[in-house]
Structures are given as structure tokens and as C-alpha cells.
Design an enzyme around this catalytic site. Structure first.
Site, mmCIF file in Angstrom:
data_model
loop_
_atom_site.group_PDB
_atom_site.id
_atom_site.type_symbol
_atom_site.label_atom_id
_atom_site.label_comp_id
_atom_site.label_asym_id
_atom_site.label_seq_id
_atom_site.Cartn_x
_atom_site.Cartn_y
_atom_site.Cartn_z
ATOM 1 N N SER A 169 61.784 -6.343 -36.672
ATOM 2 C CA SER A 169 61.133 -6.434 -35.368
ATOM 3 C C SER A 169 60.026 -5.422 -35.120
ATOM 4 O O SER A 169 59.436 -5.407 -34.036
ATOM 5 C CB SER A 169 62.181 -6.312 -34.252
ATOM 6 O OG SER A 169 62.844 -5.068 -34.305
ATOM 7 N N LYS A 210 65.681 -2.240 -26.125
ATOM 8 C CA LYS A 210 64.403 -1.651 -26.536
ATOM 9 C C LYS A 210 63.545 -1.291 -25.322
ATOM 10 O O LYS A 210 62.806 -0.297 -25.354
ATOM 11 C CB LYS A 210 63.674 -2.621 -27.468
ATOM 12 C CG LYS A 210 64.439 -2.837 -28.767
ATOM 13 C CD LYS A 210 63.733 -3.769 -29.717
ATOM 14 C CE LYS A 210 64.534 -3.896 -31.009
ATOM 15 N NZ LYS A 210 63.856 -4.724 -32.010
#
EC number: 3.4.21.53
Length: 351
Positions: A242, A287
């Protein structure tokens, strides 16, 4: 009156033993879950070096991570009262027959592939020289009780099947798609620099319901990416795919010797394809929290393109929940992210 020959445990000792037992139950007894929580937001600049690049960044690009660990009773209980902790069934994390060590190796392999994709996407975007060559399929993992487990070894590189050239994992999957369990195949593999010929009988792949034949490996494409100028990436032991978008942005910043950050702390997440398409990831809510804790000004998130996509929606919901001033910016492509940053630069100049 004293009772000889008998000794009674002191109350403090009993309490200590009870506390020790309770500690063992809470922290040492596993549960069939993984616990995900906010990880870190790390500066990308120290991880990437493009030859002859000038260090002109006034701000910084931040890649974000999710902290993931095997669950115990204590962490299971914490998820019930702390929204920053997420409970994930182990079967949703580990593949069939995979153990935690193999899972970590898989995440590191995803990171390696992501880095290569990020390099290719960035060099294409910057109109710089990049070449990609495919060199076969590596045996990343052997599936138990399948034909390959008795013939191949982890790390073998398959280059031909029945004299048919195999350059990518997709080549191998496509070639075997019309085969039936019980059919014989001949594989040419490279092991420790030597070419070997291995024969085996195909078997039904697990979870295919007897409909798909295979050799029983988890394959990865072996590829080589060459660039001019040269670029190196060192993310150490960070895993997963990611960070692709943030890697590409940092590479472009160095390749073009311009500062897209303009003094901003730019965090984000998202996979990247070699054509610069940004893809969905897991744990986006964690995140967002990690980026906010590092005082990020902007958070790039993969845009939701279908009803199944949830990154953009969840990122915005999380930002609202934690009451952050950080801007959540959904993007579909690397180019969209660059245009947004360039627009911020122009607005700063105008003001």
C-alpha cells in the site's frame, strides 16, 4: 496452639500467584483473531535515492502503516472499548496452510513488487527511461499434499512448461487453465543456477471444487526493472503493497528536481500499477489516525470507484470521528495526486 508439620501460604503469595495466572490468561492465551491498530507515518525521503537528485523538499511525503499482531484475550477485550483496535478473523489474514512467518514473508514480497510498480509508474509519469523484463515464475510457497511439494523447492524459478515459455505468473495460470487433474506436465526450472527438468501429475487445486488443475504453488513473477537514472529503495522490514502511491510521488520529486510538497506534510496510502492507477488497500482508518498523529496536512486515499470500495468513505468517516484538520483527498491516479499538489503550489504563490 501451633500445628506442626504444616505451613500455610501467606496472603501476599496467594495474591501474587493469582495475579501471575491472570496475566498468563490475558496475555498468553491466543484467540483466533488478528488485532489491527494505527501504526506509524514514516518519512519516505530517507528510503529512496535517485542518482544525482537534489534534496530540495521543504515538506515531506509520509507513508502510513497498520500495526498487526496475533490476538490474545487482553487485546480481544480492548477491541470492545477502543475504536482504534480492529478484530480480524485469522482466516481473513492467513491463506490456507499459511503460518504467521509465511504471512510476513508474503507481505515483504508484496512490498518488493509494490516498489517495482512505483518505480515504473513514476518514471513513465516523468518521461524517464525505464525497462521491465520478466524472467519466469518463482515458487514462493508450496501447498501441502499437492504434486509440487514432492518435486519442487521454494525459490525454484519455472521458465517453461511442456516447452511453453513462462515469463509471468499469469502465463503459468493461463497455460494450466484448460488442463485437467491427472494430466502430466514437464517443467523446466532453474535451481541454484542450474537448469532442471521436473515431471509431475496435475491435481485439483484446493478451494476449486475439483474444477481447476494445478501443480500446487504460490507463484510470483520474477522481473527486473532498469532505470536511468538509477533508483534504490530500502524500506527495511515494512511489508505490504500500500505504499506504492507515496513511493511514486517521492521518486517523481527527486527525478524532476522540484518540490511537490511545498512545505506540506503529505501522507497517504494506495497501491499503484505500472500505469499509475491507484488501488484500494486495507486498514485505511488506522492509517488516517497514524497520519493525524504525525501532524499531516494532507492524506491521499484511493478514491471509491464502486459500491464495494470503502477506502474514501471510511477515511472521511474516521477523519470526522477524530476531528482532524487534515484534508482527505481521494485520487484515482498518480497524475491526479500530482495535479492536486501543483494546484496547492499555485494557490500558495497567488496568496
Amino acid at each position: 496452639m501451633r500445628i506442626r508439620g504444616k505451613q500455610f501460604l501467606q496472603p501476599w503469595l496467594i495474591s501474587g500467584l493469582c495475579a501471575l495466572i491472570l496475566f498468563g490468561i490475558l496475555f498468553l492465551v491466543p484467540v483466533p483473531y488478528y488485532i489491527a491498530q494505527p501504526g506509524s507515518a514514516l518519512e519516505v525521503r530517507p528510503m529512496i535515492q535517485v542518482d544525482k537528485a537534489q534534496q530540495r523538499e521543504k515538506g515531506t511525503f509520509l507513508m502510513t502503516t497498520v500495526a498487526m499482531r496475533e490476538g490474545n484475550i487482553w487485546s480481544y477485550l480492548v477491541t470492545k472499548v477502543n475504536r482504534d483496535y480492529e478484530l480480524i478473523p485469522a482466516e481473513n489474514v492467513l491463506r490456507q496452510g499459511e503460518d504467521p512467518v509465511e504471512y510476513q514473508h508474503r507481505q515483504l514480497e508484496f512490498m518488493q513488487e509494490s516498489q517495482q510498480d512505483a518505480v515504473i509508474a513514476a518514471y513513465k509519469q516523468a518521461d524517464k527511461t525505464v525497462t521491465e523484463t520478466h524472467e519466469g515464475v518463482e515458487v514462493f510457497r508450496l501447498i501441502e499434499k499437492m504434486p509440487a511439494s514432492k518435486v519442487l523447492k521454494k525459490g525454484d524459478r519455472i521458465i517453461k512448461v511442456n516447452n511453453h515459455q513462462i515469463r509471468t505468473s499469469q502465463d503459468l495460470i493461463q497455460f494450466l487453465r484448460d488442463k485437467k487433474p491427472g494430466e502430466q506436465v514437464e517443467l523446466q526450472v532453474v535451481r541454484s543456477g542450474k537448469r532442471l527438468v521436473k515431471k509431475m501429475e496435475l491435481a485439483s487445486l484446493p478451494l476449486s471444487g475439483g474444477k481447476q488443475a494445478g501443480v500446487g504453488i504460490e507463484p510470483i513473477t520474477v522481473r527486473k526493472v532498469t532505470t536511468d537514472p538509477k533508483v534504490t529503495i530500502n524500506a527495511e522490514d515494512i511489508g505490504g503493497p500500500s505504499a506504492g502511491l507515496m513511493f511514486s510521488l517521492e521518486i517523481i520529486n527527486q527525478l524532476t528536481n522540484r518540490d511537490l510538497t511545498r512545505g506540506l506534510r503529505v501522507a497517504g496510502t494506495g497501491t499503484i500499477t505500472t500505469e499509475g492507477q491507484v488501488g484500494q488497500i486495507g486498514g485505511v482508518q488506522h492509517k488516517v489516525v497514524a497520519a493525524d498523529r504525525e501532524d499531516a496536512d494532507i492524506f491521499f486515499v484511493p478514491a471509491d470507484r464502486s459500491l464495494r470500495d470503502k477506502n474514501e468513505k471510511l477515511a472521511k468517516e474516521t477523519a470526522k470521528r477524530i476531528q482532524t484538520d487534515m484534508k482527505i483527498i481521494p485520487v484515482r491516479t498518480l497524475e491526479e495526486a500530482i495535479r492536486y499538489l501543483e494546484k496547492q503550489s499555485m494557490e500558495k504563490k497567488a496568496s
